[in-house]
Write a protein that holds these residues in place. Structure first.
Motif, PDB file in Angstrom:
ATOM      1  N   PHE A 463       0.816  -1.206   0.000  1.00  0.00           N
ATOM      2  CA  PHE A 463       0.000   0.000   0.000  1.00  0.00           C
ATOM      3  C   PHE A 463       0.853   1.261   0.000  1.00  0.00           C
ATOM      4  O   PHE A 463       1.868   1.343   0.694  1.00  0.00           O
ATOM      5  N   GLY A 464       0.382   2.240  -0.743  1.00  0.00           N
ATOM      6  CA  GLY A 464       1.010   3.544  -0.720  1.00  0.00           C
ATOM      7  C   GLY A 464       0.503   4.369   0.445  1.00  0.00           C
ATOM      8  O   GLY A 464      -0.392   3.949   1.191  1.00  0.00           O
ATOM      9  N   PRO A 465       1.044   5.565   0.637  1.00  0.00           N
ATOM     10  CA  PRO A 465       0.569   6.449   1.712  1.00  0.00           C
ATOM     11  C   PRO A 465      -0.916   6.743   1.559  1.00  0.00           C
ATOM     12  O   PRO A 465      -1.414   6.973   0.454  1.00  0.00           O
ATOM     13  N   GLY A 466      -1.624   6.714   2.682  1.00  0.00           N
ATOM     14  CA  GLY A 466      -3.058   6.984   2.642  1.00  0.00           C
ATOM     15  C   GLY A 466      -3.896   5.855   2.099  1.00  0.00           C
ATOM     16  O   GLY A 466      -5.070   6.046   1.802  1.00  0.00           O
ATOM     17  N   HIS A 467      -3.316   4.665   1.989  1.00  0.00           N
ATOM     18  CA  HIS A 467      -4.031   3.493   1.496  1.00  0.00           C
ATOM     19  C   HIS A 467      -3.975   2.383   2.549  1.00  0.00           C
ATOM     20  O   HIS A 467      -3.043   2.299   3.338  1.00  0.00           O
ATOM     21  N   GLY A 468      -5.002   1.517   2.539  1.00  0.00           N
ATOM     22  CA  GLY A 468      -4.990   0.321   3.369  1.00  0.00           C
ATOM     23  C   GLY A 468      -5.778   0.401   4.654  1.00  0.00           C
ATOM     24  O   GLY A 468      -6.104  -0.622   5.246  1.00  0.00           O
ATOM     25  N   GLY A 469      -6.104   1.614   5.117  1.00  0.00           N
ATOM     26  CA  GLY A 469      -6.828   1.758   6.367  1.00  0.00           C
ATOM     27  C   GLY A 469      -8.333   1.788   6.172  1.00  0.00           C
ATOM     28  O   GLY A 469      -8.843   1.823   5.047  1.00  0.00           O
ATOM     29  N   ALA A 470      -9.065   1.787   7.274  1.00  0.00           N
ATOM     30  CA  ALA A 470     -10.525   1.923   7.201  1.00  0.00           C
ATOM     31  C   ALA A 470     -10.868   3.261   6.573  1.00  0.00           C
ATOM     32  O   ALA A 470     -10.242   4.281   6.873  1.00  0.00           O
ATOM     33  N   HIS A 471     -11.847   3.278   5.684  1.00  0.00           N
ATOM     34  CA  HIS A 471     -12.302   4.474   4.963  1.00  0.00           C
ATOM     35  C   HIS A 471     -11.285   4.970   3.951  1.00  0.00           C
ATOM     36  O   HIS A 471     -11.499   6.005   3.326  1.00  0.00           O
ATOM     37  N   GLU A 472     -10.183   4.272   3.767  1.00  0.00           N
ATOM     38  CA  GLU A 472      -9.163   4.670   2.806  1.00  0.00           C
ATOM     39  C   GLU A 472      -9.257   3.809   1.554  1.00  0.00           C
ATOM     40  O   GLU A 472      -9.878   2.739   1.573  1.00  0.00           O
ATOM     41  N   PRO A 473      -8.655   4.246   0.437  1.00  0.00           N
ATOM     42  CA  PRO A 473      -8.552   3.354  -0.710  1.00  0.00           C
ATOM     43  C   PRO A 473      -7.774   2.097  -0.345  1.00  0.00           C
ATOM     44  O   PRO A 473      -6.891   2.132   0.521  1.00  0.00           O
ATOM     45  N   ASP A 474      -8.097   0.987  -0.995  1.00  0.00           N
ATOM     46  CA  ASP A 474      -7.426  -0.297  -0.750  1.00  0.00           C
ATOM     47  C   ASP A 474      -7.533  -0.728   0.712  1.00  0.00           C
ATOM     48  O   ASP A 474      -6.591  -1.300   1.279  1.00  0.00           O
ATOM     49  N   GLU A 475      -8.694  -0.466   1.308  1.00  0.00           N
ATOM     50  CA  GLU A 475      -8.946  -0.903   2.688  1.00  0.00           C
ATOM     51  C   GLU A 475      -8.554  -2.371   2.844  1.00  0.00           C
ATOM     52  O   GLU A 475      -8.882  -3.210   2.012  1.00  0.00           O
ATOM     53  N   ALA A 476      -7.838  -2.666   3.928  1.00  0.00           N
ATOM     54  CA  ALA A 476      -7.305  -4.020   4.092  1.00  0.00           C
ATOM     55  C   ALA A 476      -7.436  -4.490   5.535  1.00  0.00           C
ATOM     56  O   ALA A 476      -7.310  -3.709   6.475  1.00  0.00           O
ATOM     57  N   LEU A 477      -7.679  -5.768   5.680  1.00  0.00           N
ATOM     58  CA  LEU A 477      -7.784  -6.420   6.986  1.00  0.00           C
ATOM     59  C   LEU A 477      -6.552  -7.284   7.208  1.00  0.00           C
ATOM     60  O   LEU A 477      -6.236  -8.152   6.384  1.00  0.00           O
ATOM     61  N   ASN A 478      -5.873  -7.059   8.318  1.00  0.00           N
ATOM     62  CA  ASN A 478      -4.745  -7.894   8.696  1.00  0.00           C
ATOM     63  C   ASN A 478      -5.303  -9.181   9.316  1.00  0.00           C
ATOM     64  O   ASN A 478      -5.791  -9.182  10.444  1.00  0.00           O
ATOM     65  N   ILE A 479      -5.234 -10.257   8.556  1.00  0.00           N
ATOM     66  CA  ILE A 479      -5.843 -11.521   8.991  1.00  0.00           C
ATOM     67  C   ILE A 479      -5.166 -12.051  10.248  1.00  0.00           C
ATOM     68  O   ILE A 479      -5.836 -12.577  11.150  1.00  0.00           O
ATOM     69  N   ARG A 480      -3.879 -11.910  10.323  1.00  0.00           N
ATOM     70  CA  ARG A 480      -3.160 -12.391  11.500  1.00  0.00           C
ATOM     71  C   ARG A 480      -3.631 -11.665  12.757  1.00  0.00           C
ATOM     72  O   ARG A 480      -3.903 -12.288  13.792  1.00  0.00           O
ATOM     73  N   LEU A 481      -3.755 -10.328  12.655  1.00  0.00           N
ATOM     74  CA  LEU A 481      -4.161  -9.562  13.826  1.00  0.00           C
ATOM     75  C   LEU A 481      -5.620  -9.804  14.187  1.00  0.00           C
ATOM     76  O   LEU A 481      -5.977  -9.812  15.367  1.00  0.00           O
ATOM     77  N   LEU A 482      -6.495 -10.002  13.182  1.00  0.00           N
ATOM     78  CA  LEU A 482      -7.880 -10.340  13.504  1.00  0.00           C
ATOM     79  C   LEU A 482      -7.943 -11.655  14.263  1.00  0.00           C
ATOM     80  O   LEU A 482      -8.685 -11.780  15.249  1.00  0.00           O
ATOM     81  N   THR A 483      -7.168 -12.632  13.836  1.00  0.00           N
ATOM     82  CA  THR A 483      -7.156 -13.930  14.517  1.00  0.00           C
ATOM     83  C   THR A 483      -6.707 -13.771  15.973  1.00  0.00           C
ATOM     84  O   THR A 483      -7.317 -14.333  16.889  1.00  0.00           O
ATOM     85  N   GLU A 484      -5.653 -12.987  16.195  1.00  0.00           N
ATOM     86  CA  GLU A 484      -5.184 -12.759  17.559  1.00  0.00           C
ATOM     87  C   GLU A 484      -6.224 -12.006  18.368  1.00  0.00           C
ATOM     88  O   GLU A 484      -6.433 -12.291  19.556  1.00  0.00           O
ATOM     89  N   ALA A 485      -6.888 -11.046  17.739  1.00  0.00           N
ATOM     90  CA  ALA A 485      -7.909 -10.271  18.439  1.00  0.00           C
ATOM     91  C   ALA A 485      -9.073 -11.147  18.875  1.00  0.00           C
ATOM     92  O   ALA A 485      -9.623 -10.975  19.975  1.00  0.00           O
ATOM     93  N   MET A 486      -9.460 -12.114  18.037  1.00  0.00           N
ATOM     94  CA  MET A 486     -10.594 -12.961  18.388  1.00  0.00           C
ATOM     95  C   MET A 486     -10.245 -13.930  19.520  1.00  0.00           C
ATOM     96  O   MET A 486     -11.114 -14.332  20.292  1.00  0.00           O
ATOM     97  N   LYS A 487      -8.988 -14.293  19.632  1.00  0.00           N
ATOM     98  CA  LYS A 487      -8.561 -15.096  20.792  1.00  0.00           C
ATOM     99  C   LYS A 487      -8.761 -14.281  22.072  1.00  0.00           C
ATOM    100  O   LYS A 487      -9.243 -14.801  23.090  1.00  0.00           O
ATOM    101  N   ILE A 488      -8.387 -12.996  22.003  1.00  0.00           N
ATOM    102  CA  ILE A 488      -8.567 -12.118  23.164  1.00  0.00           C
ATOM    103  C   ILE A 488     -10.053 -11.959  23.484  1.00  0.00           C
ATOM    104  O   ILE A 488     -10.470 -12.033  24.647  1.00  0.00           O
ATOM    105  N   TYR A 489     -10.855 -11.776  22.456  1.00  0.00           N
ATOM    106  CA  TYR A 489     -12.294 -11.581  22.666  1.00  0.00           C
ATOM    107  C   TYR A 489     -12.920 -12.816  23.317  1.00  0.00           C
ATOM    108  O   TYR A 489     -13.783 -12.717  24.201  1.00  0.00           O
TER     109      TYR A 489
END
Length: 501
Positions: A463-489
């Motif tokens: 991703f370039g600057p300003g890309h990849g985040g929520a509400h940004e172009p090329d919005e992306a989900l970090n699958i590894r971090l979601l998996t870790e987050a769901m363990k915490i949840y």
């Protein structure tokens, strides 16, 4: 924390990671931008499709589902004990696509460990994650003292009419948790004011059209104006910006750098059959967290105020637009405020339109929990009058405050810190979630997880600057971090066994 149980939960999520991603992809494929009216659905056919698909996924895993008037759905048990129920809330609608995508927004694709597509991060990925959390608790036969149910809505990004309708007609859980923020516990949310500054004077015949931004809660990454063609304008634009962009092409633009008011960076112009189009490029972010963005509306209006060939009347109007869009903390509108609970008020210019000759500028404001909203509205009205514009209030969503002293706040914050090794504190944010519309509700994750060095390197490649985040172009989900987050949840729900709802 029960380390042995955490190990079992971790093994379960690692074993189900691929199927979790596949289910997220099913949702991200659906273009679910909330667009009410006109097709006999509350918020558009896309939102209804996403709702039905989510409920179908829940049924496939053996849960009972309910559809509440095509606005909200639930996944859980058929007979609910509402006085002992913990509700989890996510939304399936997404913000408009915007500009500058390198990837197709509704053709989700996995690159390394990132799932790219509009809504993957906000909030379809977490919605599926919460369903898998409930599956994990059930499959591992973990004893629970409270009932659980997942709720999904379809109008969170536009105005939360889905939850307003639901709470007016149906019972609510005893305690609600919203998985649409950063960890740990977000116990408060700023109030949200939205409205428009409308120029009292009309533009001249030189201005044919102008627009910028696609949603009230996004910093615009593109703004443009179409002006009537004449030789002096072409000459001035050539001097300031260089030759016009060839048909069908776009110049190399560096939106990160501030434009010289006299022109140059982040700007282009094109000859069209109808006239001359001037385009400003910026970088988009969520309007609640605008720091680091480049507002294309400000870039365009600043350029126009220095354009010698633009009529004085038009320059005066765009000077007001420039003033209201030049900063993010309400200093120009007279509503600057800061408290120890929620920090600074933010005020972002997000949408520019031309309606019947009048320039209209949407302001998205996130005001502190202790701020007085009526004083803000009066200040905006006066500021508009002082700048030849009329302030029109369109929405005032009051702040949300969940008691910081509630035992759930300390326990869930402590659990997150124990698992991650961090020392975070519960907090208040400018973002708005369903918590502000529900009784006894707070936000908890699943964002804000600590990135590894590998995560950062992969993001830099993808991703370039300003890309990849929520509400940004090329919005992306970090699958590894979601998996870790769901363990915490999952462990968090076990932790709540000790809490009286």
């Amino acid at each position: 924390m029960d380390r042995e149980l955490y190990h079992k939960v971790s093994e379960w999520f690692e074993a189900h990671r691929e199927s979790m991603v596949a289910d997220i992809v099913r949702l991200v494929k659906i273009e679910s931008i909330s667009q009410p009216g006109g097709d006999e659905t509350p918020f558009g056919k896309g939102c209804l499709r996403a709702l039905k698909e989510m409920l179908a996924i829940g049924e496939e895993y053996g849960f009972h589902t309910e559809n509440y008037d095509d606005m909200v759905g639930s996944i859980g048990a058929k007979d609910k004990n509402w006085v002992n129920l913990i509700g989890f809330w996510n939304h399936l609608d997404v913000v408009p696509v915007g500009n500058g995508w390198e990837y197709a927004p509704f053709e989700p694709i996995v690159r390394e460990h990132f799932l790219i597509g509009r809504g993957a991060q906000d909030n379809k990925g977490p919605a599926i994650g919460m369903l898998y959390m409930m599956r994990c608790l059930r499959d591992l036969e973990i004893p629970l003292k409270h009932e659980l149910c997942l709720f999904v809505g379809t109008d969170e990004e536009r105005g939360m009419e889905d939850i307003a309708h639901y709470t007016a007609h149906y019972p609510t859980p005893k305690l609600s948790m919203i998985a649409d923020s950063g960890f740990p516990v977000c116990y408060g949310e700023k109030g949200i004011i939205e409205g428009r500054m409308i120029a009292r004077s009309c533009v001249t015949e030189q201005v044919l059209e102008t627009h910028g931004g696609s949603a009230a809660n996004m910093i615009p990454d593109r703004a443009e104006i179409l002006l009537a063609d004449h030789a002096a304008l072409r000459e001035e634009l050539t001097r300031l910006l260089g030759p016009d962009a060839p048909s069908g092409q776009t110049k190399e633009i560096d939106p990160e750098r501030e434009a010289n008011p006299a022109g140059g960076l982040g700007m282009e112009w094109k000859m069209e059959p109808e006239g001359i189009r001037i385009i400003a490029h910026g970088t988009s972010k969520h309007s609640a967290f605008p720091e680091g963005s480049v507002n294309a509306i400000h870039k365009l209006s600043s350029f126009l105020t220095h354009l010698d060939t633009l009529p004085y009347q038009d320059k005066e109007i765009f000077a007001s637009v420039e003033r209201f869009s030049r900063e993010y903390y309400g200093e120009e509108t007279g509503i600057a405020f800061e408290d120890t609970v929620s920090g600074k008020t933010t005020c972002a210019a997000t949408v520019l339109t031309l309606e019947e000759g009048h320039v209209c500028l949407t302001l998205n404001i996130r005001y502190g929990i202790t701020a007085k909203d009526e004083e803000n509205i009066c200040a905006l009205r006066q500021c508009g009058n002082d700048n030849g514009m009329e302030w029109k209030l369109e929405r005032n969503s009051k702040p949300n405050y969940f008691p910081k002293e509630h035992p759930a706040v300390e326990r869930l914050t402590g659990l997150y810190n124990e698992i991650t090794g961090l020392d975070t504190k519960s907090f208040v944010m400018g973002g708005g979630t369903y918590a502000r519309k529900l009784p006894n509700a707070f936000a908890y994750g699943v964002g804000g997880m600590r990135e590894s060095q590998e995560d950062k390197e992969v993001k830099k490649r993808l991703f370039g600057p300003g890309h990849g985040g929520a509400h940004e172009p090329d919005e992306a989900l970090n699958i590894r971090l979601l998996t870790e987050a769901m363990k915490i949840y999952t462990m968090a729900i076990v932790e709540l066994n000790e809490i009286q709802l």
